[in-house]
Design a protein around this motif. Structure first.
Motif, short mmCIF file in Angstrom:
data_model
loop_
_atom_site.label_atom_id
_atom_site.label_comp_id
_atom_site.label_asym_id
_atom_site.label_seq_id
_atom_site.Cartn_x
_atom_site.Cartn_y
_atom_site.Cartn_z
N UNK A 1 41.64 34.20 8.36
CA UNK A 1 42.63 33.40 7.63
C UNK A 1 42.46 33.53 6.12
N UNK A 2 41.23 33.62 5.68
CA UNK A 2 40.94 33.69 4.25
C UNK A 2 40.99 35.12 3.71
N UNK A 3 40.50 36.08 4.47
CA UNK A 3 40.28 37.43 3.95
C UNK A 3 41.36 38.46 4.27
N UNK B 1 37.60 22.84 11.45
CA UNK B 1 38.45 23.92 11.96
C UNK B 1 38.04 24.23 13.40
N UNK B 2 38.96 24.07 14.30
CA UNK B 2 38.78 24.35 15.73
C UNK B 2 37.50 23.71 16.27
N UNK B 3 36.47 24.49 16.60
CA UNK B 3 35.26 23.92 17.22
C UNK B 3 34.18 23.55 16.20
N UNK B 4 34.49 23.62 14.92
CA UNK B 4 33.49 23.37 13.88
C UNK B 4 33.76 22.09 13.11
N UNK C 1 53.38 33.52 9.42
CA UNK C 1 53.44 32.52 10.49
C UNK C 1 52.08 32.32 11.17
N UNK C 2 51.17 33.27 11.05
CA UNK C 2 49.81 33.11 11.59
C UNK C 2 48.92 32.31 10.65
N UNK C 3 49.33 32.15 9.41
CA UNK C 3 48.55 31.41 8.42
C UNK C 3 48.88 29.91 8.43
N UNK C 4 49.93 29.54 9.12
CA UNK C 4 50.32 28.13 9.19
C UNK C 4 49.50 27.46 10.28
#
Length: 77
Positions: free
Chosen positions: A46-48, A11-14, A55-58
């Motif tokens: 995203x999880x909590x 995920x992103x930088x991880x 639309x922010x969860x996609x």
């Protein structure tokens, strides 16, 4: 609620990161600019966060770790 550990993969930088937190103490996220502090909080949100708009969860292609070459070659834990 107490979160003792967060594991983030691709995920992103991880690419593959684990964060451990201590109970009954102040846990602080420290890092240089562009080190991933905001990405950590966005992953948690995203999880909590149930109030996050759908639309922010996609996730888009940019949300995945950029160093990921071939996901089929990743080791399985």
């Amino acid at each position: 609620m107490f979160i003792s550990k967060i594991s983030i993969k691709n995920y992103k930088s991880f690419p593959n990161s684990v964060f451990h937190f201590k109970q009954n103490s102040v846990n602080t996220i420290i890092g240089e600019n562009a080190s991933g502090k905001t990405n950590l909080f966005n992953a948690m949100r995203l999880i909590l966060d149930d109030s996050l708009p759908l639309n922010s969860r996609i996730l888009s292609e940019e949300d995945f770790y950029r160093g990921l070459k071939n996901p089929d070659l990743l080791p399985v834990d």
